[in-house]
Motif scaffolding. Structure first.
Motif, PDB file in Angstrom:
ATOM      1  N   ASP A 297       0.872  -1.177   0.000  1.00 23.85           N
ATOM      2  CA  ASP A 297       0.000   0.000   0.000  1.00 23.85           C
ATOM      3  C   ASP A 297       0.908   1.226   0.000  1.00 23.85           C
ATOM      4  OD1 ASP A 297      -1.759   2.094   0.388  1.00 23.85           O
ATOM      5  OD2 ASP A 297      -3.007   0.977   1.801  1.00 23.85           O
ATOM      6  N   LEU A 298       1.123   1.784  -1.179  1.00 26.02           N
ATOM      7  CA  LEU A 298       2.120   2.842  -1.359  1.00 26.02           C
ATOM      8  C   LEU A 298       1.773   4.141  -0.630  1.00 26.02           C
ATOM      9  CD1 LEU A 298       3.006   2.233  -5.103  1.00 26.02           C
ATOM     10  CD2 LEU A 298       4.084   1.284  -3.057  1.00 26.02           C
ATOM     11  N   HIS A 299       0.554   4.262  -0.112  1.00 25.10           N
ATOM     12  CA  HIS A 299       0.181   5.470   0.630  1.00 25.10           C
ATOM     13  C   HIS A 299       0.295   5.287   2.139  1.00 25.10           C
ATOM     14  CE1 HIS A 299      -1.026   7.538  -2.974  1.00 25.10           C
ATOM     15  NE2 HIS A 299      -1.702   6.472  -3.342  1.00 25.10           N
ATOM     16  N   ILE A 300       0.617   4.065   2.571  1.00 23.11           N
ATOM     17  CA  ILE A 300       0.751   3.789   4.009  1.00 23.11           C
ATOM     18  C   ILE A 300       2.218   3.610   4.390  1.00 23.11           C
ATOM     19  CG2 ILE A 300       0.135   2.237   5.906  1.00 23.11           C
ATOM     20  CD1 ILE A 300      -2.277   3.684   4.847  1.00 23.11           C
ATOM     21  N   ILE A 301       2.906   2.707   3.702  1.00 27.36           N
ATOM     22  CA  ILE A 301       4.305   2.417   4.022  1.00 27.36           C
ATOM     23  C   ILE A 301       5.032   1.948   2.764  1.00 27.36           C
ATOM     24  CG2 ILE A 301       3.761   0.063   4.743  1.00 27.36           C
ATOM     25  CD1 ILE A 301       6.046   0.307   6.821  1.00 27.36           C
ATOM     26  N   GLN A 302       6.262   2.412   2.630  1.00 26.12           N
ATOM     27  CA  GLN A 302       7.138   1.964   1.562  1.00 26.12           C
ATOM     28  C   GLN A 302       8.532   1.769   2.145  1.00 26.12           C
ATOM     29  OE1 GLN A 302       7.028   4.020  -2.244  1.00 26.12           O
ATOM     30  NE2 GLN A 302       5.115   5.028  -1.646  1.00 26.12           N
ATOM     31  N   THR A 303       9.301   0.881   1.541  1.00 29.45           N
ATOM     32  CA  THR A 303      10.675   0.667   1.974  1.00 29.45           C
ATOM     33  C   THR A 303      11.623   0.762   0.790  1.00 29.45           C
ATOM     34  OG1 THR A 303      10.574  -1.734   1.658  1.00 29.45           O
ATOM     35  CG2 THR A 303       9.971  -0.884   3.841  1.00 29.45           C
ATOM     36  N   SER A 304      12.854   1.099   1.100  1.00 30.45           N
ATOM     37  CA  SER A 304      13.909   1.168   0.094  1.00 30.45           C
ATOM     38  C   SER A 304      15.241   0.964   0.812  1.00 30.45           C
ATOM     39  CB  SER A 304      13.892   2.529  -0.601  1.00 30.45           C
ATOM     40  OG  SER A 304      14.837   2.568  -1.642  1.00 30.45           O
ATOM     41  N   MET A 305      16.264   0.660   0.047  1.00 31.73           N
ATOM     42  CA  MET A 305      17.589   0.459   0.621  1.00 31.73           C
ATOM     43  C   MET A 305      18.468   1.674   0.331  1.00 31.73           C
ATOM     44  SD  MET A 305      17.432  -2.510   2.064  1.00 31.73           S
ATOM     45  CE  MET A 305      19.028  -3.275   2.233  1.00 31.73           C
ATOM     46  N   PHE A 306      19.134   2.171   1.364  1.00 28.54           N
ATOM     47  CA  PHE A 306      20.100   3.261   1.250  1.00 28.54           C
ATOM     48  C   PHE A 306      21.369   2.804   1.950  1.00 28.54           C
ATOM     49  CE2 PHE A 306      16.272   5.408   0.263  1.00 28.54           C
ATOM     50  CZ  PHE A 306      16.620   6.509  -0.501  1.00 28.54           C
TER      51      PHE A 306
END
Length: 96
Positions: free
Chosen positions: A24-33
């Motif tokens: 759900d892109l409007h609640i939580i998103q993750t990515s690697m940095f």
């Protein structure tokens, strides 16, 4: 100093960096940095347009909109890593 990449590090190296994903892109998103997970999380149901960035135990809050949070993410990651470097140096100076 001879530094190598361990098995867990190899797995993290295979993950595409700075590509946001989530169900759900409007609640939580993750990515690697820098091979560490960062999250964009909607602040609350009462404030659905506000988001927080979470990275390595640090939080940047009250960001207006998920797109602005994504724009701020690289600088936030750099700031966090610089802060952690300062913490290491402070401990090093304290330990001596």
């Amino acid at each position: 100093m001879n530094i190598t990449i361990g098995p867990k590090g190899r797995l993290r190296l295979e993950v595409v960096q700075q590509r946001w994903r989530g169900e759900d892109l409007h609640i939580i998103q993750t990515s690697m940095f820098a091979r560490q997970e960062m999250m964009i999380i909607q602040k609350s149901d009462e404030e659905p347009s506000l988001y927080d960035l979470h990275y390595l135990g640090f939080v940047l809050g009250d960001i207006e909109g998920v797109n602005l949070a994504k724009e701020k993410a690289p600088d936030f990651a750099k700031t966090v890593l610089n802060q952690m470097t300062k913490l290491i140096m402070e401990f090093k100076n304290y330990a001596n």
